[in-house]
Motif scaffolding. Structure first.
Motif, short mmCIF file in Angstrom:
data_model
loop_
_atom_site.label_atom_id
_atom_site.label_comp_id
_atom_site.label_asym_id
_atom_site.label_seq_id
_atom_site.Cartn_x
_atom_site.Cartn_y
_atom_site.Cartn_z
N LEU A 113 100.34 54.48 22.17
CA LEU A 113 101.06 53.79 21.10
C LEU A 113 102.48 54.35 20.95
O LEU A 113 102.66 55.56 20.83
CB LEU A 113 100.29 53.95 19.78
N HIS A 172 95.73 57.54 19.92
CA HIS A 172 96.25 56.49 20.81
C HIS A 172 97.57 56.94 21.43
O HIS A 172 98.64 56.50 21.00
CB HIS A 172 96.44 55.19 20.03
N VAL A 184 99.32 49.16 12.88
CA VAL A 184 98.46 50.32 12.65
C VAL A 184 98.06 50.35 11.19
O VAL A 184 98.80 49.91 10.31
CB VAL A 184 99.13 51.67 13.04
N ALA A 222 96.71 52.77 8.00
CA ALA A 222 96.78 54.19 7.62
C ALA A 222 96.46 54.37 6.15
O ALA A 222 96.62 53.45 5.35
CB ALA A 222 98.18 54.73 7.91
N TYR A 243 95.48 49.19 15.65
CA TYR A 243 95.09 50.60 15.77
C TYR A 243 94.56 51.09 14.43
O TYR A 243 95.23 50.94 13.41
CB TYR A 243 96.27 51.46 16.20
N ILE A 244 93.37 51.66 14.46
CA ILE A 244 92.79 52.23 13.23
C ILE A 244 92.31 53.64 13.52
O ILE A 244 91.52 53.85 14.44
CB ILE A 244 91.60 51.39 12.72
N PRO A 245 92.79 54.62 12.79
CA PRO A 245 92.33 55.99 13.05
C PRO A 245 90.87 56.15 12.64
O PRO A 245 90.39 55.41 11.77
CB PRO A 245 93.22 56.87 12.15
N ARG A 285 102.31 45.04 17.35
CA ARG A 285 101.30 46.10 17.12
C ARG A 285 101.22 46.43 15.64
O ARG A 285 102.25 46.54 14.97
CB ARG A 285 101.67 47.37 17.90
N ASN A 297 97.82 57.77 13.75
CA ASN A 297 97.42 56.84 14.80
C ASN A 297 97.82 57.31 16.20
O ASN A 297 97.19 56.95 17.18
CB ASN A 297 98.04 55.46 14.54
N ALA A 312 103.10 49.21 10.15
CA ALA A 312 102.03 50.02 9.57
C ALA A 312 101.64 49.46 8.21
O ALA A 312 102.50 49.21 7.37
CB ALA A 312 102.48 51.47 9.43
N CYS A 357 91.84 59.31 8.46
CA CYS A 357 92.33 58.42 7.40
C CYS A 357 92.43 59.16 6.07
O CYS A 357 93.32 58.91 5.29
CB CYS A 357 91.39 57.23 7.22
#
Ligand SMILES: [Zn+2]
Lengths: 238, 351
Positions: B131, B128, B271, B273, B298-300, B269, B124, B137, B305
Motif C-alpha cells: 500500500l 499491507h 483504508v 482506521a 484495506y482493513i487492519p 484505494r 494499514n 482513509a 484498530c
C-alpha cells in the motif's frame, strides 16, 4: 555521588543536583505550569552545567506529592523513565516535609506547608526544623479541613516557637490562617513554594538512611482519590 | 539498528490503553504490548481521565520493559522514539509524552511526534507493505469521524468530518440508553447480530448534497424518542432490533460517504482506521461496496484498530525518513486537529 532531584508538584518546576557535601546546583523554571515542556530540557541543561554524565548520577529523587495531580505525575513519570533507562534507584521525597529543608528557614522554626487541596481542604503537615538538615514531624501529612488542622497545630506548637506558613494554599486560606492564635508569620522568600534544592537535601538524608526504591515500585502520593471514585463510593454508601 | 533492520520504539497513551511497541523497518512488529484499563473504567460507565492518568503512570515502566523484552532488542539498538502527543485526553497524553521525552533524552535517541489519527491510518501500512499513497482513509473512532486523503506519507487533506459527535461516541451513547454497558461499540455489534436491522429504521443524516461531512448527534435522540414512544404505547422494546437498526443507519452513512469521497477524489484505494473499524457490519458493508465499484479496500486486523503503539511506530518510521523530528520541548496537544497538527508537531527540529 550525585543525586538528581525533580520537583514539579507546585507552580514552578525545578531540578537540582546535590553531592555528598550538600552542595546544590539548582535550576528553576520561571514560567508557571509549563512543566512538561521545560522539565527534560532543564535536566539536560543542569547536567551539562554541573558537568555530570549519567554515570555520575547515583540516584533519581522526585518530589512524590501531595500537590497538583498533573504536576506530580509529570515529575514521577520523568524520574521513573530516567531511573529505568539509567538503572538507578529512585528516592521518593515527601513534598510537604521538604519545605523544612529550604536553606532560608532557620532551625527552631515550625515549618507548616499548606497547599490548596480544593473542596475546602488543605494538604498540610507540620515539621519542626531542629538543625540545618534535620526535622521532626509534628503533624502528619493529610488532606485536612483548615480549622481542624489549625486547632491541632495550636495544640502542638511550643511556646518558644514561631510557625512559618508556606505553600500555595497560604494566599487562598489567608483569612483562616490570619485567625491562628499562636505566633506565626507567612513565608516571603524562596520557601513560599516547593523547590528541588530543598527536596534534594531531604533526598540525601533518605538516601543515606537507605530509604530508596526503584523505577518499577516508586509511586506518587496523592493523599486523595479521584473525584469519580469519591462520588462512586458516596453512591455505594447510601 | 539490529541485523540491518531499522528499529522504532513507540509509546501511546492518548486514552485508556498504555501501549509500547517495537517495529522493524516500519512494518515488522517485534512487539506490540497493550495494557488495557477497560475493567478499571467499566464501573464508571466510561473513561475517567484522572483515573486513566494514574494508571498510565503505574503501567508505563512495565509495559516499556515488556515491549523491549518481547522484541528481544536492547534500548541501545533502537533508532528513534515515537510518541503521539495528541489528540486525546490531556492528562493521559501527558504521561506517554513525558515518558517518551525522558527515554529519548536518557538514551540519546531522536524523538518523533506523530498525530494520533495519522497513526491510526498508517496502521494499514504494517500489514499491507504494497500500500502506497495516494489513498482515501475512513477514520472512525470514539473521538473522530473523518475522510482523509493521504496524498503523501506526511501530506493529508481532509475531505469530510463530523460536525458534532463522532461515530464511536454515538455507539457509546446509544449503548448506554439501551442499557448495554461499556464499551458501547463492541456491545452493540454483538447484540445487533441477533436483531433485524430493518425492523426499527432510524434516520440517516446526509447533510447537503455532495457534502462529505457527517452528523451523528441526532441519532441518540432518535433512539430515546423511539424507546419513549414504545413505552407510552405500552409496547415492549426489542433491544436487538433497535441496536441493529441504529448500527445500520450509522454504517450506511459511513459507507455511502466513503464511496462519494472516492468518487470525488478519484482515488482507487480505501483504508479503514480507528476503533470502530472493528465493527463487523461496517467491515462487511464496506467490502461489498468496494467490490461493486472496484476499489481496493484495506482493513487492519482488530489489534491494530484499537489504540496501540505499533501504529505510532509505523507513522514515526515514515516521518523520520522525511527528516521530521520533534525536540525535547515537545508539549501535548489534546485538541490537535489533523489539518494543522502535522505542521505543529514538526515546528521545531531536533537539537
Ligand atoms: Zn485512537
Amino acid at each position: 555521588m550525585t543525586i538528581l532531584t525533580i520537583e514539579t508538584t507546585g507552580p514552578l518546576a525545578s531540578v537540582a543536583l546535590i553531592d555528598q557535601d550538600r552542595n546544590v546546583l539548582e535550576r528553576v523554571n520561571d514560567t508557571r505550569y509549563s512543566h512538561l515542556e521545560e522539565l527534560v530540557p532543564m535536566i539536560r541543561a543542569l547536567m551539562s552545567e554541573g558537568g555530570k554524565d549519567p554515570e555520575d548520577i547515583g540516584a533519581i529523587a522526585v518530589s512524590r506529592g501531595p500537590g497538583s495531580f498533573t504536576g506530580i505525575r509529570i515529575g514521577m513519570t520523568t524520574a521513573k523513565a530516567l531511573a529505568q533507562v539509567w538503572e538507578k534507584p529512585v528516592i521518593e521525597v515527601p513534598t510537604l516535609k521538604s519545605f523544612a529543608y529550604h536553606p532560608g528557614i532557620a532551625p527552631g522554626t515550625l515549618t507548616v506547608p499548606v497547599l490548596d487541596a480544593r473542596r475546602n481542604q488543605v494538604y498540610a503537615g507540620a515539621y519542626r526544623k531542629i538543625a540545618a538538615y534535620q526535622d521532626v514531624e509534628v503533624i502528619e501529612e493529610k488532606a485536612w479541613a483548615p480549622d481542624e488542622f489549625l486547632a491541632l497545630l495550636a495544640d502542638r506548637q511550643r511556646a518558644e516557637e514561631t510557625v512559618l506558613f508556606c505553600g500555595d494554599g497560604v494566599p487562598v486560606y489567608c483569612d483562616v490562617l490570619n485567625r491562628y492564635p499562636g505566633p506565626f508569620r507567612f513565608s516571603a522568600g524562596a520557601e513560599t513554594v516547593q523547590r528541588a534544592g530543598a527536596a534534594a537535601q531531604l533526598a540525601l538524608n533518605l538516601y543515606r538512611d537507605g530509604i530508596v526504591t526503584d523505577a518499577f515500585r516508586s509511586e506518587p502520593v496523592y493523599l486523595r482519590q479521584s473525584e469519580a471514585e469519591r462520588k462512586l463510593q458516596e453512591k455505594c454508601a447510601k | 539498528m539490529k541485523d540491518g533492520k531499522h528499529l522504532t520504539l513507540a509509546i501511546e497513551t492518548s486514552c485508556d490503553e498504555t501501549a509500547v511497541a517495537v517495529l522493524a523497518d516500519g512494518r515488522i512488529i517485534l512487539s506490540n504490548v497493550i495494557s488495557s484499563q477497560i475493567d478499571v473504567h467499566r464501573v464508571f460507565g466510561g473513561v475517567v481521565p484522572e483515573i486513566a492518568s494514574r494508571h498510565h503512570l503505574k503501567n508505563l515502566n512495565l509495559v516499556f520493559a515488556a515491549a523491549l523484552d518481547e522484541a528481544e532488542v536492547s534500548l541501545q539498538e533502537i533508532d528513534e522514539i515515537g510518541v503521539a502527543p495528541g489528540p486525546g485526553l490531556a492528562g493521559a497524553l501527558l504521561m506517554g509524552t513525558a515518558f517518551a521525552k525522558a527515554v529519548a533524552f536518557a538514551a540519546q535517541k531522536p524523538l518523533v511526534a506523530v498525530h494520533h489519527i495519522q497513526a491510526h491510518i498508517m496502521a494499514n501500512l504494517i500489514e499491507h507493505p504494497e500500500l502506497r499513497p495516494p489513498f482515501m482513509a475512513l477514520v472512525v473512532s470514539g473521538g473522530h469521524t473523518h475522510l482523509i486523503g493521504v496524498e503523501e506519507y506526511n501530506r493529508f487533506r481532509i475531505w469530510g468530518k463530523t460536525r458534532d459527535d463522532a461515530a464511536g461516541e454515538a455507539f457509546d451513547k446509544v449503548a448506554r440508553v439501551l442499557g448495554l454497558g461499556y464499551p458501547g461499540g463492541p456491545r452493540i455489534d454483538e447484540v445487533a447480530r441477533q436483531g433485524d436491522p430493518d425492523a426499527v429504521p432510524f434516520k440517516r443524516v446526509y447533510l447537503e448534497k455532495d457534502s462529505l461531512d457527517f452528523s451523528f448527534s441526532g441519532i441518540k435522540t432518535g433512539v430515546i424518542n423511539y424507546l419513549h414512544t414504545q413505552k407510552q404505547r405500552g409496547h415492549s422494546v426489542n433491544v436487538q432490533d433497535v441496536a441493529a437498526g441504529f448500527q445500520m443507519s450509522v454504517v450506511d452513512v459511513l459507507v455511502d460517504k466513503a464511496a462519494m469521497a472516492l468518487e470525488q477524489s478519484g482515488y482507487r484505494r480505501l483504508v479503514l482506521a480507528g476503533g470502530v473499524a472493528s465493527n463487523s457490519m461496517l467491515r462487511e458493508k464496506l467490502r461489498a461496496a468496494c467490490k461493486r465499484n472496484g476499489t481496493e479496500l484495506y482493513i487492519p486486523s482488530p489489534i491494530l484498530c484499537t489504540d496501540n503503539a505499533a501504529m505510532v511506530a509505523c507513522a514515526a518510521y515514515h516521518k523520520q525518513r522525511l527528516g521530521l523530528f520533534a525536540d525535547l520541548y515537545l508539549d501535548v496537544w489534546p485538541g490537535l486537529s489533523i489539518e494543522t497538527g502535522l505542521a505543529l508537531l514538526d515546528a521545531k527540529s531536533h537539537n
